[in-house]
Design an enzyme around this catalytic site. Sequence first.
Site, PDB file in Angstrom:
ATOM      1  N   THR A   1     -22.015  79.708   0.378  1.00  0.00           N
ATOM      2  CA  THR A   1     -21.044  80.410  -0.461  1.00  0.00           C
ATOM      3  C   THR A   1     -20.049  81.183   0.392  1.00  0.00           C
ATOM      4  O   THR A   1     -18.915  81.426  -0.032  1.00  0.00           O
ATOM      5  CB  THR A   1     -21.771  81.365  -1.428  1.00  0.00           C
ATOM      6  OG1 THR A   1     -22.778  80.631  -2.128  1.00  0.00           O
ATOM      7  CG2 THR A   1     -20.822  81.974  -2.444  1.00  0.00           C
TER       8      THR A   1
ATOM      9  N   TYR B   1     -34.132  77.111   4.153  1.00  0.00           N
ATOM     10  CA  TYR B   1     -33.248  76.891   3.006  1.00  0.00           C
ATOM     11  C   TYR B   1     -33.218  75.402   2.699  1.00  0.00           C
ATOM     12  O   TYR B   1     -32.684  74.604   3.473  1.00  0.00           O
ATOM     13  CB  TYR B   1     -31.857  77.433   3.307  1.00  0.00           C
ATOM     14  CG  TYR B   1     -30.818  77.238   2.219  1.00  0.00           C
ATOM     15  CD1 TYR B   1     -31.171  76.986   0.897  1.00  0.00           C
ATOM     16  CD2 TYR B   1     -29.458  77.325   2.519  1.00  0.00           C
ATOM     17  CE1 TYR B   1     -30.220  76.813  -0.092  1.00  0.00           C
ATOM     18  CE2 TYR B   1     -28.488  77.166   1.534  1.00  0.00           C
ATOM     19  CZ  TYR B   1     -28.872  76.906   0.239  1.00  0.00           C
ATOM     20  OH  TYR B   1     -27.917  76.738  -0.734  1.00  0.00           O
TER      21      TYR B   1
ATOM     22  N   LYS C   1     -35.759  79.705   0.676  1.00  0.00           N
ATOM     23  CA  LYS C   1     -34.853  79.641  -0.466  1.00  0.00           C
ATOM     24  C   LYS C   1     -34.852  78.191  -0.910  1.00  0.00           C
ATOM     25  O   LYS C   1     -34.449  77.297  -0.155  1.00  0.00           O
ATOM     26  CB  LYS C   1     -33.446  80.078  -0.064  1.00  0.00           C
ATOM     27  CG  LYS C   1     -32.399  79.863  -1.154  1.00  0.00           C
ATOM     28  CD  LYS C   1     -30.989  80.139  -0.646  1.00  0.00           C
ATOM     29  CE  LYS C   1     -29.941  79.805  -1.718  1.00  0.00           C
ATOM     30  NZ  LYS C   1     -28.550  79.987  -1.213  1.00  0.00           N
TER      31      LYS C   1
ATOM     32  N   VAL D   1     -31.664  84.009  -4.391  1.00  0.00           N
ATOM     33  CA  VAL D   1     -30.464  84.119  -3.554  1.00  0.00           C
ATOM     34  C   VAL D   1     -29.368  83.484  -4.382  1.00  0.00           C
ATOM     35  O   VAL D   1     -29.340  82.273  -4.568  1.00  0.00           O
ATOM     36  CB  VAL D   1     -30.638  83.433  -2.195  1.00  0.00           C
ATOM     37  CG1 VAL D   1     -29.349  83.552  -1.380  1.00  0.00           C
ATOM     38  CG2 VAL D   1     -31.804  84.045  -1.433  1.00  0.00           C
TER      39      VAL D   1
END
EC number: 4.3.3.7
Length: 291
Positions: free
Chosen positions: A45, A133, A161, A203
């Site tokens: 992001t 992740y 995550k 998250v």
Amino acid sequence: MIKGSTVALVTPMNQDGSISWESLEQLLEFHIENGTQGIVSVGTTGESATLTMAEHKAVIKFTADYCRGRIPVLAGTGSNNTMEAVELTKTAAEAGANLTLSVVPYYNKPSQEGLYQHFKTIAEAVDLPLMLYNVPGRTVTDMSNETVARLARIPNIIGIKDASADISRVQAIKAMAGQDFAMYSGDDATSLDFLLAGGDGVVSVTTNVSPRAMQSMCMAAIEGNRELAERLDASLQPLHKNLFLESNPVPVKWALNLMGLIPPGIRLPLVPLAEQYHDQVRQALIESGVL
């Protein structure tokens, strides 16, 4: 262990694409004041793909310096080049980040053994807590539960995550890796179910625009107050849906600009939100009580 809502923070940019340091400071303060429990600096992001190495390091350092002692900072240090990931992780440690977030290598399509060796190399090179992740929708490669459990035996790999939207993974991974292995949802739309299944937090992209409501929803779910969590989640669903009308972070950066928190800049190959989606995103912000 962070409990609740961690923001996958955007990197604010001016119209010309340069980083807006003033707006970054404003965003960090906004999250500290509104109950966000952690800051992810330069993740997907945060447009990690288009920041230069020098910019990437500078944003992590700025964030860590500003947040020191106030809120944990998770530095995005993943790469599909293992040695580059090691370099970024060393930089994060030197900058004072609390832990790192390291994505499954994209494009290369490594095997499960390749994934294990990649993350093992990073973890052993830098004495800093590391969060895995897994986001197969972007990386193509899906890290298996067995590989996660194997990596969990490395002392400083402390959690994951998971953005697969497969809720069954929460308890499956905890059963293999141990209940202390932290599980965070990386999929806003299914985050409530993830938390109710035993997850420790999220998250989140949505947290960029609605930090207080996301933290309240997370804690209600973690504490077992299903009724309140479901009510809060229902109010957030318009954001979960409409902040992904185009590739993240296009819609959320447009929304933050509308809120007056950041300039309108974004870097190619991403372009500003198509005009046809403006009303939908604006209406989602209104329905969720942001505007």
